[in-house]
Scaffold this active site. Structure first.
Site, mmCIF file in Angstrom:
data_model
loop_
_atom_site.group_PDB
_atom_site.id
_atom_site.type_symbol
_atom_site.label_atom_id
_atom_site.label_comp_id
_atom_site.label_asym_id
_atom_site.label_seq_id
_atom_site.Cartn_x
_atom_site.Cartn_y
_atom_site.Cartn_z
ATOM 1 N N GLY A 59 0.820 -1.200 0.000
ATOM 2 C CA GLY A 59 0.000 0.000 0.000
ATOM 3 C C GLY A 59 0.853 1.249 0.000
ATOM 4 N N ASP A 60 0.629 2.115 0.974
ATOM 5 C CA ASP A 60 1.378 3.370 1.074
ATOM 6 C C ASP A 60 2.367 3.327 2.242
ATOM 7 O OD1 ASP A 60 -0.585 3.280 2.992
ATOM 8 O OD2 ASP A 60 -1.048 5.415 2.924
ATOM 9 N N GLU A 61 2.867 2.145 2.551
ATOM 10 C CA GLU A 61 3.790 1.947 3.668
ATOM 11 C C GLU A 61 5.173 1.554 3.158
ATOM 12 O OE1 GLU A 61 0.198 0.249 6.503
ATOM 13 O OE2 GLU A 61 1.708 -1.106 5.661
#
Length: 224
Positions: free
Chosen positions: A118-120
């Site tokens: 994801g956005d990690e």
């Protein structure tokens, strides 16, 4: 046949044998290069170019074992879902790609820089104590620089950053350090400032090295 002609004949035969033998060797070399590129591609996230989780973990653990002044840095994009919902997934992809490039530039060629999902993102790098605060503030500024999309639109972006070091946490275990850095990240969520983990952050319950209760930990726990 003269001795000169016989010598030329033997030289020609040897040349033919060497040339013939080189053909399959050349083919194998080309195959090996292609295989290496394919393997490298499987280690990289196609959108950001960063290491995938397994490749990142391997490199990160190697760095932790070899170097003294290291830090584990966790990064979350802020309000990323809102960008996807309002501007579309291509805009979200552009932001992730920009974050990947910025993290790579900031960390340098010897770091382990990975997209965990994801956005990690996560980074393991050498980071001397006397430069740690300055470098982390630099990272936050880089990640808060607006992203220009292909259609010319500009998107304001932000990210939360947490970092953990072996001396603060009392361990060189990657999962423990990531958990502490992740907990520190959430202490500073949406504040625009990086947070350095303390020993207390390492005691936060986790699921596969992530702070228990954060988005996705239930799914990772089931996967484990």
């Amino acid at each position: 046949m003269s001795s000169l002609l016989r010598a030329r004949s033997r030289f020609g035969q040897r040349t033919l044998l060497l040339t013939t033998a080189a053909v399959p060797l050349t083919g194998w070399a080309v195959h090996a290069v292609a295989l290496h590129r394919q393997l490298a591609a499987t280690r990289r996230d196609p959108l950001t170019g960063l290491l995938r989780r397994d490749a990142y973990t391997t490199r990160a653990r190697r760095l932790l074992a070899r170097h003294g002044d290291v830090a584990v840095v966790m990064v979350d994009a802020d309000r990323f879902k809102a960008v996807n919902d309002t501007m579309g997934h291509p805009a979200g992809d552009a932001i992730l790609a920009a974050f990947g490039a910025r993290l790579t530039t900031w960390a340098g060629p010897h770091a382990a820089v990975g997209r965990l999902g994801g956005d990690e993102f996560a980074v393991v790098l050498e980071l001397p104590a006397d430069r740690r605060a300055l470098r982390l503030e630099q990272l936050v500024r880089m990640l808060h620089t607006p992203v220009t999309l292909d259609d010319g639109r500009t998107v304001d972006v932000a990210a939360s950053v947490g970092a953990a070091t072996p001396e603060a946490v009392g361990s060189r275990d990657l999962s423990l350090l990531q958990r502490a850095a992740d907990a520190a990240l959430y202490d500073g969520k949406h504040t625009g400032r990086p947070v350095l983990a303390t020993a207390a952050h390492a005691s936060v319950p986790s699921a596969n090295g992530r702070r228990a209760g954060r988005t996705g930990t239930a799914a990772w726990g089931r996967a484990a």
